[in-house]
Design a protein around this motif. Structure first.
Motif, PDB file in Angstrom:
ATOM      1  N   GLY A  73      16.881   1.771  21.660  1.00  0.00           N
ATOM      2  CA  GLY A  73      17.298   3.097  22.090  1.00  0.00           C
ATOM      3  C   GLY A  73      17.089   4.210  21.091  1.00  0.00           C
ATOM      4  N   PHE A  74      16.344   3.938  19.998  1.00  0.00           N
ATOM      5  CA  PHE A  74      16.111   4.935  18.966  1.00  0.00           C
ATOM      6  C   PHE A  74      14.648   5.373  18.949  1.00  0.00           C
ATOM      7  N   ALA A  75      14.402   6.673  18.783  1.00  0.00           N
ATOM      8  CA  ALA A  75      13.068   7.134  18.418  1.00  0.00           C
ATOM      9  C   ALA A  75      12.832   6.752  16.962  1.00  0.00           C
ATOM     10  N   CYS A  76      11.565   6.744  16.540  1.00  0.00           N
ATOM     11  CA  CYS A  76      11.266   6.318  15.177  1.00  0.00           C
ATOM     12  C   CYS A  76      10.077   7.095  14.631  1.00  0.00           C
ATOM     13  N   VAL A  77      10.214   7.562  13.387  1.00  0.00           N
ATOM     14  CA  VAL A  77       9.131   8.256  12.690  1.00  0.00           C
ATOM     15  C   VAL A  77       8.995   7.664  11.297  1.00  0.00           C
ATOM     16  N   ALA A  78       7.806   7.816  10.704  1.00  0.00           N
ATOM     17  CA  ALA A  78       7.557   7.321   9.344  1.00  0.00           C
ATOM     18  C   ALA A  78       6.478   8.175   8.701  1.00  0.00           C
ATOM     19  N   ILE A  79       6.122   7.833   7.464  1.00  0.00           N
ATOM     20  CA  ILE A  79       5.252   8.693   6.669  1.00  0.00           C
ATOM     21  C   ILE A  79       4.363   7.882   5.746  1.00  0.00           C
TER      22      ILE A  79
END
Length: 321
Positions: A73-79
């Motif tokens: 249920g979570f959106a996720c971003v990274a770099i």
């Protein structure tokens, strides 16, 4: 802030189909790559995970972990931090892991927050930092990173060095940096990236042969993502930053940290001391596990992400109460 489309290598990422990457340029002119893996298909997402990777890493590596967070249920971003992945590299030898000062990574962390705002991703926000990303993440928390809870995997709050070697490493790194040799590799490291230069049976990352082979395939197919050993300046800056962070009182925010019992890269006693003093902190030492819990055997990596998702969900409910 302008975000331009960037390459995202879906052929190696095992990521959700909607995963996208973006270029962004920091105030000091360094271009980094950011990734949005996707948002849950629900009217009530639980928030967004800010995934801070470790040294040498790149956003494709976290495709499977991001997919599991989205299923929770979570959106996720990274770099891709500066100096690695497809982000700008600052030395003539692009295989050297280099940064001029550790505070520069905070410019990159700020860009990830800007991406969350630009894409209108769901709140609240949560931090998950692995290894070097754990050190960068802890500094970000001290700077006021607007998250409701934090989690760490084998955080780089100390490096695993024999006691007699540790002070010598600091002196050598400082002298090399000051004498103009900061661009050279740390002794015993090399231009070849770790997973391509190490046999599975000797590796310190994972007990999972299939995962180790997958990481090798990623860098064989896309060698432009590979990174070798760190520079002496990187080591000097890392040791100084860890020393400062260890002497700061832990943030007053819920925190869950997992570390493998067979950890040989970061320093478990340092992690234990910091977590013991963390007001809302919980530490779990995972039997037999190595450094990369999200790349470990399936039972371990699934249990880790499930525990982090539950930790973030509790923090979300508490904040909303």
């Amino acid at each position: 802030m302008t975000f331009e489309p960037a390459p995202f290598f879906k052929d190696i990422a095992n990521a959700p189909q909607e995963a996208r990457a973006y270029w962004a340029t920091a105030p000091d002119g360094v271009r980094v790559r950011l990734a949005h893996y996707g948002t849950p298909a629900t009217d009530t997402p639980k928030g967004t995970v800010l995934l801070f990777p470790g040294r040498t890493e790149y956003v494709e590596k976290y495709g499977p972990a991001a997919a599991r967070f989205i299923s929770h249920g979570f959106a996720c971003v990274a770099i891709d931090w500066r100096g690695q992945g497809l982000a700008d590299r600052q030395l003539d030898d692009p295989a050297t892991g280099h940064v001029g000062a550790f505070r520069e990574y905070q410019h990159d962390a700020d860009l990830l927050l800007e991406l969350v705002r630009a894409l209108g991703l769901p709140r609240p926000l949560f931090l998950l930092g692995h290894s070097m990303g754990g050190g960068i993440g802890l500094r970000s928390l001290h700077r006021g990173l607007p998250v409701d809870a934090a989690a760490f995997s084998g955080p780089m709050w100390g490096i695993s060095l024999p006691g007699v070697v540790r002070p010598l490493a600091q002196v050598l790194a400082t002298l090399s940096h000051s004498a103009g040799f900061g661009h050279t590799y740390v002794p015993s490291t090399k231009p070849v990236t770790y997973v391509l230069g190490t046999d599975f049976h000797d590796n310190t990352l994972t007990r999972d042969r299939e995962m180790f082979d997958w990481l090798r395939r990623q860098l064989t197919v896309h060698p432009e993502l590979a990174l070798g050993g760190p520079s002496m300046t990187w080591l000097n800056e890392a040791l100084r930053e860890m020393r400062i962070l260890r002497n700061l009182p832990p943030p007053e925010i819920p925190c869950l940290t997992w570390v493998g019992a067979n950890e040989r890269i970061v320093d478990i006693p340092t992690i234990r001391r910091l977590m013991t003093n963390w007001p809302e902190g919980t530490l779990r030492i995972v039997p037999e596990a190595e450094h990369e819990l999200m790349m470990e055997v399936p039972v371990t990596r699934d249990a880790f992400i499930d525990a982090i998702a539950a930790h973030f969900s509790v923090a979300r409910r508490r904040a909303a109460a």
